[in-house]
Structures are given as C-alpha cells and as structure tokens.
Design a protein around this motif. Structure first.
Motif, PDB file in Angstrom:
ATOM      1  N   PHE A  49       0.924  -1.173   0.071  1.00  6.10           N
ATOM      2  CA  PHE A  49      -0.051   0.236   0.326  1.00  6.10           C
ATOM      3  C   PHE A  49       0.918   1.399   0.300  1.00  6.10           C
ATOM      4  O   PHE A  49       0.813   2.108  -0.323  1.00  6.10           O
ATOM      5  CB  PHE A  49      -1.318  -0.084   1.620  1.00  6.10           C
ATOM      6  N   CYS A  50       2.413   1.015   0.612  1.00  2.00           N
ATOM      7  CA  CYS A  50       2.718   2.603   1.152  1.00  2.00           C
ATOM      8  C   CYS A  50       3.327   2.757  -0.443  1.00  2.00           C
ATOM      9  O   CYS A  50       3.877   3.862  -1.078  1.00  2.00           O
ATOM     10  CB  CYS A  50       4.155   2.037   2.349  1.00  2.00           C
ATOM     11  N   ARG A  51       3.683   1.266  -1.287  1.00  2.00           N
ATOM     12  CA  ARG A  51       4.718   1.765  -2.268  1.00  2.00           C
ATOM     13  C   ARG A  51       3.743   2.178  -3.751  1.00  2.00           C
ATOM     14  O   ARG A  51       3.677   2.660  -4.257  1.00  2.00           O
ATOM     15  CB  ARG A  51       5.428   0.360  -3.357  1.00  2.00           C
ATOM     16  N   ALA A  52       2.136   1.703  -3.280  1.00  2.00           N
ATOM     17  CA  ALA A  52       1.598   2.243  -4.089  1.00  2.00           C
ATOM     18  C   ALA A  52       0.569   3.460  -3.943  1.00  2.00           C
ATOM     19  O   ALA A  52       0.849   4.534  -5.057  1.00  2.00           O
ATOM     20  CB  ALA A  52       0.483   1.740  -4.829  1.00  2.00           C
ATOM     21  N   PHE A  53       0.752   4.221  -2.881  1.00  2.00           N
ATOM     22  CA  PHE A  53       0.433   5.414  -2.490  1.00  2.00           C
ATOM     23  C   PHE A  53       1.696   6.294  -3.139  1.00  2.00           C
ATOM     24  O   PHE A  53       2.062   7.257  -3.623  1.00  2.00           O
ATOM     25  CB  PHE A  53       0.427   5.658  -1.060  1.00  2.00           C
ATOM     26  N   ASP A  54       2.661   6.073  -3.136  1.00  2.00           N
ATOM     27  CA  ASP A  54       4.342   6.462  -3.034  1.00  2.00           C
ATOM     28  C   ASP A  54       4.272   6.971  -4.905  1.00  2.00           C
ATOM     29  O   ASP A  54       4.610   7.877  -5.126  1.00  2.00           O
ATOM     30  CB  ASP A  54       5.653   5.823  -2.853  1.00  2.00           C
ATOM     31  N   ASP A  55       3.978   5.898  -5.484  1.00  2.00           N
ATOM     32  CA  ASP A  55       4.228   6.121  -6.794  1.00  2.00           C
ATOM     33  C   ASP A  55       2.993   6.982  -6.987  1.00  2.00           C
ATOM     34  O   ASP A  55       3.196   7.570  -8.326  1.00  2.00           O
ATOM     35  CB  ASP A  55       3.597   4.334  -7.154  1.00  2.00           C
ATOM     36  N   LEU A  56       2.034   6.949  -6.650  1.00  2.00           N
ATOM     37  CA  LEU A  56       0.574   7.646  -7.496  1.00  2.00           C
ATOM     38  C   LEU A  56       1.123   9.272  -6.999  1.00  2.00           C
ATOM     39  O   LEU A  56       0.681   9.978  -7.744  1.00  2.00           O
ATOM     40  CB  LEU A  56      -0.386   7.176  -6.679  1.00  2.00           C
ATOM     41  N   TRP A  57       1.559   9.316  -5.683  1.00  2.00           N
ATOM     42  CA  TRP A  57       2.263  11.059  -5.653  1.00  2.00           C
ATOM     43  C   TRP A  57       3.211  11.694  -5.944  1.00  2.00           C
ATOM     44  O   TRP A  57       3.199  12.372  -6.599  1.00  2.00           O
ATOM     45  CB  TRP A  57       2.801  10.251  -3.373  1.00  2.00           C
ATOM     46  N   THR A  58       4.688  10.391  -6.480  1.00  2.00           N
ATOM     47  CA  THR A  58       4.795  10.548  -7.555  1.00  2.00           C
ATOM     48  C   THR A  58       4.965  11.359  -8.763  1.00  2.00           C
ATOM     49  O   THR A  58       5.060  12.102  -9.811  1.00  2.00           O
ATOM     50  CB  THR A  58       6.107   9.985  -7.671  1.00  2.00           C
ATOM     51  N   ALA A  59       3.568  10.382  -9.296  1.00  2.00           N
ATOM     52  CA  ALA A  59       2.749  10.537 -10.849  1.00  2.00           C
ATOM     53  C   ALA A  59       1.744  12.222 -10.694  1.00  2.00           C
ATOM     54  O   ALA A  59       2.469  12.638 -11.578  1.00  2.00           O
ATOM     55  CB  ALA A  59       2.239   9.796 -10.578  1.00  2.00           C
ATOM     56  N   LEU A  60       1.905  12.758  -9.123  1.00  2.00           N
ATOM     57  CA  LEU A  60       0.997  13.696  -9.118  1.00  2.00           C
ATOM     58  C   LEU A  60       1.907  14.840  -8.985  1.00  2.00           C
ATOM     59  O   LEU A  60       1.257  16.230  -9.886  1.00  2.00           O
ATOM     60  CB  LEU A  60       0.072  14.022  -8.362  1.00  2.00           C
ATOM     61  N   GLU A  61       2.907  14.866  -9.086  1.00  2.00           N
ATOM     62  CA  GLU A  61       3.795  16.524  -8.168  1.00  2.00           C
ATOM     63  C   GLU A  61       4.834  16.299 -10.184  1.00  2.00           C
ATOM     64  O   GLU A  61       4.279  16.321 -11.160  1.00  2.00           O
ATOM     65  CB  GLU A  61       5.859  15.587  -8.187  1.00  2.00           C
TER      66      GLU A  61
END
Length: 53
Positions: A41-53
């Motif tokens: 879950f943390c990895r997926a959240f980090d990937d989504l957050w990075t994609a939004l930057e």
C-alpha cells in the motif's frame, strides 16, 4: 522500502458519506500493521504521489 522500514498502520476504508449509506449500505474498514499489507500500500501510494508531482 523494506518491511523492516515500516513502522505504520494501514487504515483503509471504502465508505460512502451519504445519508442512505448510513442506513442501507454495508461499509467496511481494514486496519492492519502487517507489513505484507502495509508495504504494498505504501509503495502504491508513493507511486501515485510521485506521478502527481
């Protein structure tokens, strides 16, 4: 990120915030400190957050 790096609790919910949801829906909540759930879950959240930057 490794399982040993995780000091977190996963709290996930699928909840509808409407009046009918309070009386008619079957809502759920998941709370876990199991790294097998928290880490992906943390990895997926980090990937989504990075994609939004």
């Amino acid at each position: 990120m490794n399982a040993s790096d995780i000091d977190a609790i996963l709290a996930a919910t699928l909840e509808d915030r409407t009046l009918s949801a309070a009386t008619e829906n079957h809502e759920n909540v998941l709370v876990s400190d199991d790294p097998r759930l928290v880490l992906p879950f943390c990895r997926a959240f980090d990937d989504l957050w990075t994609a939004l930057e």
